[in-house]
Write a protein that holds these residues in place. Structure first.
Motif, PDB file in Angstrom:
ATOM      1  N   SER A  92       5.160  -1.268   2.846  1.00 22.18           N
ATOM      2  CA  SER A  92       6.540  -1.419   3.310  1.00 22.18           C
ATOM      3  C   SER A  92       7.334  -0.119   3.305  1.00 22.18           C
ATOM      4  O   SER A  92       8.367  -0.028   3.953  1.00 22.18           O
ATOM      5  N   ASP A  93       6.880   0.863   2.529  1.00 19.94           N
ATOM      6  CA  ASP A  93       7.659   2.089   2.322  1.00 19.94           C
ATOM      7  C   ASP A  93       9.028   1.804   1.705  1.00 19.94           C
ATOM      8  O   ASP A  93       9.942   2.608   1.836  1.00 19.94           O
ATOM      9  N   ALA A  94       9.191   0.676   1.028  1.00 21.75           N
ATOM     10  CA  ALA A  94      10.464   0.420   0.342  1.00 21.75           C
ATOM     11  C   ALA A  94      10.724   1.573  -0.639  1.00 21.75           C
ATOM     12  O   ALA A  94       9.779   2.095  -1.218  1.00 21.75           O
ATOM     13  N   GLU A 137      -0.676   8.500   5.573  1.00 23.93           N
ATOM     14  CA  GLU A 137       0.424   7.559   5.385  1.00 23.93           C
ATOM     15  C   GLU A 137       1.304   7.565   6.640  1.00 23.93           C
ATOM     16  O   GLU A 137       1.707   8.627   7.107  1.00 23.93           O
ATOM     17  N   HIS A 138       1.569   6.427   7.165  1.00 26.73           N
ATOM     18  CA  HIS A 138       2.396   6.157   8.357  1.00 26.73           C
ATOM     19  C   HIS A 138       1.569   6.255   9.643  1.00 26.73           C
ATOM     20  O   HIS A 138       1.565   5.326  10.413  1.00 26.73           O
ATOM     21  N   ALA A 139       0.890   7.395   9.894  1.00 26.04           N
ATOM     22  CA  ALA A 139       0.085   7.547  11.122  1.00 26.04           C
ATOM     23  C   ALA A 139       0.828   6.959  12.318  1.00 26.04           C
ATOM     24  O   ALA A 139       0.268   6.197  13.095  1.00 26.04           O
ATOM     25  N   SER A 180       0.804  -1.235   0.000  1.00 25.00           N
ATOM     26  CA  SER A 180       0.000   0.000   0.000  1.00 25.00           C
ATOM     27  C   SER A 180       0.829   1.273   0.000  1.00 25.00           C
ATOM     28  O   SER A 180       0.266   2.364  -0.110  1.00 25.00           O
ATOM     29  N   HIS A 181       2.126   1.140   0.200  1.00 30.01           N
ATOM     30  CA  HIS A 181       2.956   2.353   0.226  1.00 30.01           C
ATOM     31  C   HIS A 181       4.397   1.971  -0.074  1.00 30.01           C
ATOM     32  O   HIS A 181       5.070   1.366   0.764  1.00 30.01           O
ATOM     33  N   CYS A 182       4.841   2.294  -1.267  1.00 31.01           N
ATOM     34  CA  CYS A 182       6.263   2.142  -1.565  1.00 31.01           C
ATOM     35  C   CYS A 182       6.623   3.102  -2.684  1.00 31.01           C
ATOM     36  O   CYS A 182       5.764   3.863  -3.155  1.00 31.01           O
ATOM     37  N   HIS A 183       7.890   3.089  -3.058  1.00 30.73           N
ATOM     38  CA  HIS A 183       8.396   4.031  -4.059  1.00 30.73           C
ATOM     39  C   HIS A 183       9.101   3.209  -5.128  1.00 30.73           C
ATOM     40  O   HIS A 183      10.248   2.804  -4.944  1.00 30.73           O
ATOM     41  N   ILE A 184       8.398   2.941  -6.217  1.00 27.78           N
ATOM     42  CA  ILE A 184       8.866   1.925  -7.162  1.00 27.78           C
ATOM     43  C   ILE A 184      10.165   2.326  -7.862  1.00 27.78           C
ATOM     44  O   ILE A 184      11.032   1.471  -8.070  1.00 27.78           O
TER      45      ILE A 184
HETATM   46 ZN    ZN Z   1       7.151   6.760   1.664  1.00 27.99          ZN
END
Ligand code: ZN
Length: 563
Positions: free
Chosen positions: A459-461, A396-398, A91-95
């Motif tokens: 994952s925020d990868a 995002e993150h909260a 749900s949250h990463c930076h491709i």
């Molecule tokens: Zn991020």
């Protein structure tokens, strides 16, 4: 009584209809048999077999019933008892960053300053004088002592090359003297809004640049060519598919990257589903507001309907905006990286035009302020004036929440998009930054779920490794990779395996308005499946980390298989 009879008649009719459909069943393109299938569908939580026709699931049930869907040209895949879950969504990463991490100097896992400098030194030896050296992934919190590197450290090994190395979280970077010189950063350079130039006791820059101060140097680095950028995207996509992700939600992009994404999809180079956000405020958000959302393009592979706002820094570099000062640095409580008054008009316009908003908020002050801003926008633009009545905005993150703000997520219908791995990385230093008391509302998954909020997981990868099994493990174990749990880790905030699975599948789909097409394994939905080497719903916690994705199916196509 009458109601009961009605219900029974209805059930019989339903059974008849399904019997008829079974007899008239069109043969499946693929039949997966002998599986241990967790569907995340409450009405039929477990199954053995899945039938797929085209890009969708047509059957879920027993091996015996599946035979009805077996035709001459049906491909039968024997899963041999392997576990199948709905295709995982990050749900949250930076491709692009994920691909770049693979391609550039990767400083993950450096355990000491010496080790870090040795890795950089190796790269310096291979690089022409004067050329930039960039890299990412270092984190000093595990070094002894846990101190930021300085430009003097780098100058010793890289006197002739400008060097700029981003901390794992992306919220800080270290530059050497050559890089600072190119960027004209001196003792007289003031902190930009939303950033900090760290200075020593003589007032000289140490080389550490926090949040928006990174741009001072970053903007001087020659940008990668479109070809390099596309390669990063494709390297990232390949990695994600092999890890078992079927969709990733890209947490922010500027227009040039959107163009690269569009071209890559047009050229049929991407099999992964991408739900893409545009950074805002700025050009990318402006264009999204003007031209409106793109939904389910390239056969449900690409959607862009979200503005991503970055509202504060990160906890490690003390940039997260807190309500009270940092426990280990009383003269700061972090900072916001956007001005609330500049967000207000954009938020109202987004509601009117049916654009989703997702905002990075880590500290309790950032979280409270963004909930306030969302609430003000919801009041200013009532449901009737919105393009989408329930806009499913996200935080995002909260990460650090004050107790009184926790129930506001459910109340406002705001989704908490959280990264379980952040908890098990950060909890080593979070007690120092926050003190024991504030940890009660940190990574508070269970409290949010109990309050009725929806959590989607990611994952925020490349900030974290970006592996579904690490996220699943972190959510259910809330222990470090080595199995440790320390004071202040709040084990009661761990979630059940069912909850964790939902966070990575159905809730992720909901957070993208995609729950009618994705998130569960059931007839009618897109055939996105992740096949795993072990039963993650039953095995011992440490075994989860050893589990691997062995097959990835997206839209009925086997896009990766370990054999
Ligand atoms: Zn991020």
């Amino acid at each position: 009584m009458a109601k009961e009879i009605c219900a029974r008649v209805f059930a019989i009719v339903l059974a008849l209809i399904s019997a008829v459909t079974l007899r008239a069943a069109e043969p499946a393109d693929i039949l997966f048999l002998n599986g241990n299938v967790y569907t995340v569908n409450q009405r039929q939580p477990h199954a053995e077999a899945i039938g797929v026709k085209g890009e969708r699931v047509t059957f879920v049930g027993s091996n015996a019933d599946a035979q009805q869907f077996r035709g001459d040209s049906t491909r039968v895949i024997d899963l041999a008892g392997k576990t199948v879950v709905p295709g995982f969504t990050d749900s949250h990463c930076h491709i692009f960053g994920i691909g770049e991490r693979e391609m550039n100097l990767n400083l993950e896992g450096t355990t000491t300053l010496k080790d870090f400098l040795a890795k950089v030194g190796e790269r310096v030896a291979q690089t022409e004088h004067g050329k930039w050296i960039t890299g990412r992934g270092w984190i000093e919190t595990f070094w002894k002592p846990p101190q930021f590197p300085t430009r003097a450290d780098l100058d010793k090994i890289a006197p002739e090359n400008p060097v700029f190395l981003t901390r794992a979280d992306g919220h800080a970077a270290i530059a050497n003297s050559a890089a600072l010189k190119i960027a004209a950063v001196t003792r007289d350079t003031p902190d930009p809004f939303g950033g900090k130039i760290l200075k020593d006791k003589h007032g000289e820059p140490t080389g550490m640049l926090l949040d928006k101060a990174q741009d001072l140097v970053d903007s001087k680095i020659p940008p990668p060519s479109d070809t390099d950028r596309e390669q990063a995207l494709l390297v990232g996509v390949k990695r994600e598919i092999e890890l078992g992700w079927c969709e990733i939600q890209n947490a922010g992009s500027e227009l040039p990257d959107q163009a690269i994404l569009g071209r890559a999809f047009e050229a049929n180079k991407i099999k992964l589903r991408i739900y893409n956000a545009a950074y805002g405020p700025g050009e990318a958000a402006r264009q999204l507001l003007d031209i409106g959302p793109t939904v389910n393009a390239f056969a449900h592979h690409f959607t862009q309907r979200t503005i991503k706002v970055v509202f504060d820094g990160a906890l490690g570099s003390r940039g997260a905006a807190l309500l009270a000062p940092y426990s280990d640095k009383r003269d700061t409580s972090g900072y916001l990286t956007q001005k609330p008054e500049e967000l207000r008009p954009m938020f109202e316009e987004a509601l009117r035009r049916g654009i989703q908003v997702e905002t990075h908020a880590i500290g309790d002050r950032a979280n409270r302020t963004i909930l306030d801003l969302y609430e003000q926008a919801f009041n200013a633009v009532p449901a009737a004036a919105r393009k989408i009545a329930a806009p499913r905005w996200r935080v995002e993150h909260a990460q650090i929440l004050s107790a009184e703000d926790i129930p506001r997520f459910a109340k406002l219908g705001v989704i908490a998009s959280m990264q379980p791995s952040h908890a098990i990385s950060d909890l080593f230093f979070a007690p120092a930054r926050l003190g024991i008391q504030r940890l009660a509302g940190a990574y508070a998954w269970k409290s949010l779920i109990k309050s009725g909020a929806t959590i989607c997981a990611g994952s925020d990868a490349p900030v974290e490794r970006g592996e579904p099994m690490i996220e699943f493990y972190a959510a259910v174990a809330r222990k470090s990779i080595k199995g440790e749990q320390r004071e202040g880790w709040h084990p009661e905030q761990a979630v059940t395996r069912d909850e964790a699975l939902k966070m990575l599948t159905l809730n992720a789909a909901y957070a993208a308005f995609e729950e009618n097409d994705k998130g569960t394994i059931e007839p009618g939905k897109l055939a996105d499946l992740t096949v795993l080497s072990a039963d993650i719903m039953k095995i011992a916690e440490p075994e989860i980390l050893k589990t691997r994705s062995i097959m990835t199916v997206i839209g009925g196509e086997i896009v990766f298989s370990r054999e």
